[in-house]
Design a protein around this motif. Structure first.
Motif, PDB file in Angstrom:
ATOM      1  N   GLU A 144       0.955  -1.286  -0.052  1.00 34.36           N
ATOM      2  CA  GLU A 144       0.046   0.022   0.134  1.00 34.36           C
ATOM      3  C   GLU A 144       0.972   1.290   0.063  1.00 34.36           C
ATOM      4  OE1 GLU A 144      -4.260   1.165   1.993  1.00 34.36           O
ATOM      5  OE2 GLU A 144      -2.974   0.149   3.186  1.00 34.36           O
ATOM      6  N   VAL A 145       1.894   1.109   0.855  1.00 29.31           N
ATOM      7  CA  VAL A 145       2.829   2.491   0.747  1.00 29.31           C
ATOM      8  C   VAL A 145       3.584   2.490  -0.466  1.00 29.31           C
ATOM      9  CG1 VAL A 145       4.894   3.408   1.866  1.00 29.31           C
ATOM     10  CG2 VAL A 145       3.244   2.166   3.466  1.00 29.31           C
ATOM     11  N   LYS A 146       4.004   1.513  -1.136  1.00 27.34           N
ATOM     12  CA  LYS A 146       4.593   1.910  -2.567  1.00 27.34           C
ATOM     13  C   LYS A 146       3.668   2.324  -3.333  1.00 27.34           C
ATOM     14  CE  LYS A 146       8.696  -1.652  -1.727  1.00 27.34           C
ATOM     15  NZ  LYS A 146       9.610  -0.540  -2.043  1.00 27.34           N
ATOM     16  N   SER A 147       2.398   1.695  -3.344  1.00 29.08           N
ATOM     17  CA  SER A 147       1.551   2.023  -4.309  1.00 29.08           C
ATOM     18  C   SER A 147       1.201   3.487  -4.367  1.00 29.08           C
ATOM     19  CB  SER A 147       0.226   1.378  -4.110  1.00 29.08           C
ATOM     20  OG  SER A 147       0.224  -0.130  -4.340  1.00 29.08           O
ATOM     21  N   ALA A 170       9.265  15.275   6.711  1.00 28.39           N
ATOM     22  CA  ALA A 170       8.395  14.295   7.460  1.00 28.39           C
ATOM     23  C   ALA A 170       8.333  14.739   8.976  1.00 28.39           C
ATOM     24  CB  ALA A 170       8.863  12.674   7.454  1.00 28.39           C
ATOM     25  N   VAL A 171       7.008  14.501   9.361  1.00 26.81           N
ATOM     26  CA  VAL A 171       6.835  14.732  10.805  1.00 26.81           C
ATOM     27  C   VAL A 171       6.305  13.432  11.334  1.00 26.81           C
ATOM     28  CG1 VAL A 171       5.813  16.177  12.772  1.00 26.81           C
ATOM     29  CG2 VAL A 171       6.501  17.379  10.452  1.00 26.81           C
ATOM     30  N   GLY A 172       6.710  12.607  11.961  1.00 25.46           N
ATOM     31  CA  GLY A 172       6.167  11.327  12.620  1.00 25.46           C
ATOM     32  C   GLY A 172       6.559  10.068  11.934  1.00 25.46           C
ATOM     33  N   PRO A 173       6.317   8.993  12.528  1.00 24.51           N
ATOM     34  CA  PRO A 173       6.967   7.771  12.138  1.00 24.51           C
ATOM     35  C   PRO A 173       6.550   7.058  10.686  1.00 24.51           C
ATOM     36  CG  PRO A 173       6.227   7.444  14.468  1.00 24.51           C
ATOM     37  CD  PRO A 173       5.612   8.903  13.830  1.00 24.51           C
ATOM     38  N   MET A 174       5.003   7.172  10.465  1.00 23.65           N
ATOM     39  CA  MET A 174       4.525   6.736   9.323  1.00 23.65           C
ATOM     40  C   MET A 174       4.894   7.767   8.058  1.00 23.65           C
ATOM     41  SD  MET A 174       2.801   4.309   8.420  1.00 23.65           S
ATOM     42  CE  MET A 174       1.880   3.560   6.987  1.00 23.65           C
ATOM     43  N   SER A 175       4.991   9.061   8.326  1.00 19.82           N
ATOM     44  CA  SER A 175       5.407   9.993   7.461  1.00 19.82           C
ATOM     45  C   SER A 175       6.790   9.825   7.068  1.00 19.82           C
ATOM     46  CB  SER A 175       5.313  11.516   7.783  1.00 19.82           C
ATOM     47  OG  SER A 175       3.819  11.699   8.019  1.00 19.82           O
ATOM     48  N   ARG A 176       7.511   9.364   8.005  1.00 17.20           N
ATOM     49  CA  ARG A 176       9.110   9.284   7.734  1.00 17.20           C
ATOM     50  C   ARG A 176       9.360   7.786   6.689  1.00 17.20           C
ATOM     51  NH1 ARG A 176      12.604   7.283  10.624  1.00 17.20           N
ATOM     52  NH2 ARG A 176      14.417   8.244  10.110  1.00 17.20           N
ATOM     53  N   ILE A 177       8.344   6.942   6.885  1.00 19.31           N
ATOM     54  CA  ILE A 177       8.528   5.681   6.064  1.00 19.31           C
ATOM     55  C   ILE A 177       8.054   6.144   4.615  1.00 19.31           C
ATOM     56  CG2 ILE A 177       7.401   3.359   5.575  1.00 19.31           C
ATOM     57  CD1 ILE A 177       7.218   2.961   8.700  1.00 19.31           C
ATOM     58  N   ILE A 178       6.930   7.027   4.436  1.00 17.75           N
ATOM     59  CA  ILE A 178       6.313   7.166   3.266  1.00 17.75           C
ATOM     60  C   ILE A 178       7.391   8.195   2.385  1.00 17.75           C
ATOM     61  CG2 ILE A 178       4.553   8.388   1.910  1.00 17.75           C
ATOM     62  CD1 ILE A 178       2.676   7.355   4.178  1.00 17.75           C
ATOM     63  N   ALA A 179       7.727   9.322   3.165  1.00 18.64           N
ATOM     64  CA  ALA A 179       8.768  10.216   2.549  1.00 18.64           C
ATOM     65  C   ALA A 179       9.815   9.407   2.178  1.00 18.64           C
ATOM     66  CB  ALA A 179       8.831  11.510   3.498  1.00 18.64           C
ATOM     67  N   GLY A 180      10.767   8.861   2.954  1.00 24.31           N
ATOM     68  CA  GLY A 180      11.812   7.896   2.793  1.00 24.31           C
ATOM     69  C   GLY A 180      11.725   7.202   1.360  1.00 24.31           C
ATOM     70  N   GLU A 181      10.343   6.454   1.461  1.00 26.12           N
ATOM     71  CA  GLU A 181      10.391   5.642   0.418  1.00 26.12           C
ATOM     72  C   GLU A 181      10.254   6.309  -1.132  1.00 26.12           C
ATOM     73  OE1 GLU A 181       9.852   2.259  -1.819  1.00 26.12           O
ATOM     74  OE2 GLU A 181      10.588   2.609   0.106  1.00 26.12           O
ATOM     75  N   LEU A 182       9.819   7.569  -0.983  1.00 30.01           N
ATOM     76  CA  LEU A 182       9.441   8.493  -2.029  1.00 30.01           C
ATOM     77  C   LEU A 182      11.016   9.093  -2.478  1.00 30.01           C
ATOM     78  CD1 LEU A 182       8.042  10.081  -4.171  1.00 30.01           C
ATOM     79  CD2 LEU A 182       7.682  11.968  -2.303  1.00 30.01           C
ATOM     80  N   ASN A 198      13.722   7.460  -2.128  1.00 26.75           N
ATOM     81  CA  ASN A 198      14.587   6.325  -2.586  1.00 26.75           C
ATOM     82  C   ASN A 198      13.828   5.709  -3.957  1.00 26.75           C
ATOM     83  OD1 ASN A 198      16.728   6.698  -0.716  1.00 26.75           O
ATOM     84  ND2 ASN A 198      15.339   5.804   0.850  1.00 26.75           N
ATOM     85  N   HIS A 199      12.664   6.129  -4.486  1.00 25.06           N
ATOM     86  CA  HIS A 199      12.059   5.659  -5.361  1.00 25.06           C
ATOM     87  C   HIS A 199      12.873   5.657  -6.805  1.00 25.06           C
ATOM     88  CE1 HIS A 199       8.870   4.833  -8.737  1.00 25.06           C
ATOM     89  NE2 HIS A 199       8.194   4.351  -7.604  1.00 25.06           N
ATOM     90  N   PRO A 200      13.323   4.689  -7.524  1.00 25.58           N
ATOM     91  CA  PRO A 200      14.177   4.421  -8.532  1.00 25.58           C
ATOM     92  C   PRO A 200      13.740   5.673  -9.481  1.00 25.58           C
ATOM     93  CG  PRO A 200      13.647   2.346  -7.760  1.00 25.58           C
ATOM     94  CD  PRO A 200      12.617   3.272  -7.122  1.00 25.58           C
ATOM     95  N   GLN A 201      12.454   5.774  -9.996  1.00 27.71           N
ATOM     96  CA  GLN A 201      11.931   6.669 -10.974  1.00 27.71           C
ATOM     97  C   GLN A 201      12.118   8.091 -10.540  1.00 27.71           C
ATOM     98  OE1 GLN A 201       8.144   5.046 -12.259  1.00 27.71           O
ATOM     99  NE2 GLN A 201       8.835   3.404 -13.054  1.00 27.71           N
ATOM    100  N   ALA A 202      11.833   8.284  -9.441  1.00 31.39           N
ATOM    101  CA  ALA A 202      11.853   9.804  -8.672  1.00 31.39           C
ATOM    102  C   ALA A 202      13.408  10.272  -8.723  1.00 31.39           C
ATOM    103  CB  ALA A 202      11.601   9.888  -7.064  1.00 31.39           C
ATOM    104  N   LYS A 203      14.448   9.323  -8.386  1.00 27.46           N
ATOM    105  CA  LYS A 203      15.529   9.766  -8.550  1.00 27.46           C
ATOM    106  C   LYS A 203      16.033  10.343  -9.829  1.00 27.46           C
ATOM    107  CE  LYS A 203      17.458   6.670  -4.812  1.00 27.46           C
ATOM    108  NZ  LYS A 203      18.545   5.753  -4.601  1.00 27.46           N
ATOM    109  N   THR A 204      15.447   9.812 -10.749  1.00 26.26           N
ATOM    110  CA  THR A 204      15.802  10.141 -12.193  1.00 26.26           C
ATOM    111  C   THR A 204      15.041  11.409 -12.494  1.00 26.26           C
ATOM    112  OG1 THR A 204      16.011   7.623 -12.849  1.00 26.26           O
ATOM    113  CG2 THR A 204      15.814   9.432 -14.637  1.00 26.26           C
ATOM    114  N   ARG A 205      13.876  11.266 -12.113  1.00 26.59           N
ATOM    115  CA  ARG A 205      13.139  12.608 -12.649  1.00 26.59           C
ATOM    116  C   ARG A 205      13.588  13.976 -11.806  1.00 26.59           C
ATOM    117  NH1 ARG A 205      10.007  14.231  -8.929  1.00 26.59           N
ATOM    118  NH2 ARG A 205       9.486  12.273  -7.764  1.00 26.59           N
TER     119      ARG A 205
END
Length: 686
Positions: A207-210, A230-242, A244-251
């Motif tokens: 769900e987070v990756k989607s 990010a502010v908060g544990p869940m936000s850290r996970i989502i923001a961290g995933e964004l 490190n997202h491979p396509q995001a790095k290229t963009r």
């Protein structure tokens, strides 16, 4: 520079690919996809594009011989129950051409199938195309499967929601226990802050990756390079995933536009989400009127008053309900914006102004009246339209919003809003002078075990009492410390909680009908199914979750309090966390707040951290870019939308602030999300 309008147009653009395929097709949609489309033109957009019919994505649906083409739009993985339903529909129909759009990208499908490698092409989609041909009964028939991020809904010029992630909620103390129970003792997490994406159950990881993939698609379409915070544990996970997202790095290497995005956990401030202090019309409409079937954000508006039918219980379902989403009328959209981000009085006056203007345009015999706007007055204006179907059609949007307003203002449960507000204010003042057990004790007298039929309209019922408990426990850490030993205070709290559990159990058992909230808490749809043991067990589980709320801000260093105790002159007040975050963001000195964590830096940020030990380093700040996106994980209230708008106008005129959220909240949504027993197993079609 990326403008808010670019982001608001993105949901419409995602639907263009779907609309290009629906000509002469029967369209099947799941509830979350239908809700996203609902705010982007609705079923009318499909029919205007040539669709022959629109049906719910259900195994009870099928098509006849003269309907050879189908388009499926789903928000979930092509796996599990989603596949079973699709197979049943195809098997019972006579399709020769099937098109499937899934909101989950191919990379996440690979993860769901335990494929770690990044394969060329789209093998999962290609295999599913073969399955569709098998189900249609002829491998020569045509099947197409592709990914479209049709997950966003532009609810207003300020707010974009994600209906598919409406039940995505930040982690809580019971979730930490559940995660640790599956891990070896030496590898258990000490707090929620320590949890990373890979520690989450696979369904929640998907769900987070989607969500992250969909956000990346939006940033790609708008040519935006984001700085994530990010502010908060869940936000850290989502923001961290964004980050490190491979396509995001290229963009981010080539994107011409820049923006800051701050992810914020809803659990860090539940006081604002369940409180009744918001002077907002839409907040009350969402609370008083029943949800539109299959929708999270919109409500049903009774349209019977515009017909000549008599008001009886049998005529209730004779006319299709209206709603708040008005995408086809600029006047209605303008009215909706005013209702959403204004104070209640201003919103109601705007409703009257639109109705008067509409009646004047139609030359209807309207009688003007000044002063306070009443629901009776609004109804009298709308009654004028009853005899003119052309006028109703031309001003349908304003009439639906007007009826929603009138029905809310005369709703029999509205007095409970003021009763809750009064009690919340008492609790707020008590926290300044008493320890937590003393404040908790004040709730006991309110929990009188009387049935719903004997309860005055202004008296709090079980739903309101649950909201008061969430309100109080989210402020528990703000209470004055007791003079006696901490251990004695804990024992006193445990004793009071047992009494409250018993009182609430009796109260629920006396209910003649269970509200949607009580049904979710107890797992029973009917009072006759509810036993004493089941009700008592549900209340025990609820209090186990409540206890963790008081520690939700423990990991924060600067933004730990949402409470101002007051003094001899000023009363105690609630200080919204969102307001404090925006004050830090808009501060002219660009102060660095340790709780607003920068997540996009990677190795560069680590190097800056090292250099900052012996030289001055400029770190990225949320105010660096002209566009600020706030993503509230777990929902945002209409009152908070007004707060954000006012804060931006006051502290940084000209600033562009856009709000993203998983849902637009009503107070009762929070207990449903908090106490949902399967929170770590989200329903994503697996």
């Amino acid at each position: 520079m990326a403008a808010p309008e670019d982001f608001l147009r993105f949901p419409l653009k995602t639907w263009e690919r779907v609309l290009s395929k629906v000509n002469k097709a029967v369209v099947f949609m799941d509830d979350r996809s239908a809700e996203a489309l609902h705010w982007s033109g609705g079923a009318a957009a499909l029919l205007e594009a040539g669709a022959g019919n629109v049906k719910r994505f259900s195994r009870l649906e099928a098509c006849s011989v003269n309907e050879p083409k189908a388009v499926f739009v789903v928000s979930s993985l092509l796996k599990g129950r989603t596949v079973d339903i699709m197979k049943d529909i195809v098997a019972l129909s006579h399709f020769q051409y099937c098109v499937v759009f899934t909101a989950v990208p191919h990379s996440v499908h690979l993860l769901a199938n335990n494929v770690a490698a990044d394969l060329e092409g789209s093998p999962v989609f290609e295999q599913f195309e073969e399955k569709l041909c098998e189900w249609m009964g002829n491998m020569s028939y045509t099947a197409e499967v592709s990914h479209v991020p049709a997950l966003f809904a532009a609810v207003s010029q300020q707010l974009v929601v994600t209906p598919a992630f409406a039940h995505l909620f930040p982690l809580l103390a019971p979730d930490l226990e559940a995660i640790n129970s599956r891990r070896p003792e030496k590898k258990r997490f000490g707090s929620l802050v320590d949890i990373d994406l890979h520690a989450l159950p696979s369904e929640l990881q998907i769900e987070v990756k989607s969500l992250v993939s969909s956000l990346n698609s939006m940033f790609e379409a708008t040519g935006t390079r984001e700085e994530s915070f990010a502010v908060g544990p869940m936000s850290r996970i989502i923001a961290g995933e964004l980050a490190n997202h491979p396509q995001a790095k290229t963009r981010r290497k080539t994107a011409p536009n820049k923006a800051s995005i701050i992810f914020l956990d809803r659990t860090l401030d539940l006081t604002g989400a369940v409180g009744h202090h918001g002077d907002n019309l839409v907040e009350k409409i969402l609370t008083m009127l029943r949800p539109l079937p299959g929708h999270v954000t919109d409500v049903q508006v009774d349209m019977l008053a515009l017909t000549s039918l008599k008001q009886t219980k049998h005529s209730q379902n004779a006319v299709a309900p209206g709603c708040l989403s008005q995408t086809h009328s600029s006047a209605a959209r303008s009215l909706w914006e005013a209702m959403l981000t204004s104070k209640q009085k201003e919103g109601v006056m705007e409703v009257r102004r639109h109705l008067v203007e509409a009646a004047s345009k139609e030359k209807l015999p309207i009688k003007m009246s000044m002063g306070r706007v009443t629901p009776e007055q609004l109804c009298s204006y709308m009654q004028l339209f009853r005899s003119s179907w052309g006028a109703i059609e031309r001003h349908s949007g304003a009439l639906q919003l007007g009826l929603a307003t009138a029905q809310t203002l005369r709703h029999p449960c509205l007095p409970r809003w003021d009763a809750c507000l009064a009690f919340e204010r008492l609790l707020l003042q008590a926290l300044a002078h008493c320890d937590f057990p003393a404040v908790l004790r004040q709730l006991l007298p309110v929990m009188k075990p009387r049935g719903a039929e004997d309860r005055p309209a202004s008296e709090c019922g079980p739903d309101e009492l649950v909201l008061l408990l969430v309100y109080l426990y989210s402020l528990a850490d703000e209470a004055q410390p007791a003079e006696e030993e901490e251990e004695e205070q804990e024992e006193e709290v445990e004793k009071l909680e047992r009494e409250l559990i018993g009182a609430l159990t009796l109260l629920i058992l006396r209910e003649t009908a269970l509200s949607p909230l009580l049904q979710k808490l107890t797992g029973c749809a009917d009072p006759e199914e509810l036993s004493t043991e089941r009700a008592h067990s549900a209340m025990e589980e609820m209090f186990a979750t409540l206890r963790g709320l008081s520690h939700s801000r423990d990991h924060l260093r600067q933004l730990r309090s949402v409470y101002a105790a007051g003094d001899g002159v000023h009363q105690a007040t609630y200080r919204p966390l969102l307001k404090q975050v925006l004050e830090e963001v808009f501060h002219p000195e660009r102060r660095e707040c340790p709780d607003i964590e920068h997540m996009s830096g990677g190795l560069t940020d680590l190097l800056k951290t090292g250099f900052s030990m012996f030289m001055k380093v400029n770190r990225p700040h949320p105010s660096d870019h002209p566009l600020l996106v706030l993503f509230l994980v777990g929902g945002v209230t209409p009152s908070e939308l007004r707060l954000i708008k006012e804060m931006a106008a006051t502290h940084r005129p000209g600033a562009q602030v856009l709000v993203f959220s998983t849902r637009l909240l009503r107070p009762t949504d929070i207990p449903e999300l908090l106490f949902h027993t399967q929170r770590l197993q989200p329903d994503i079609g697996v």
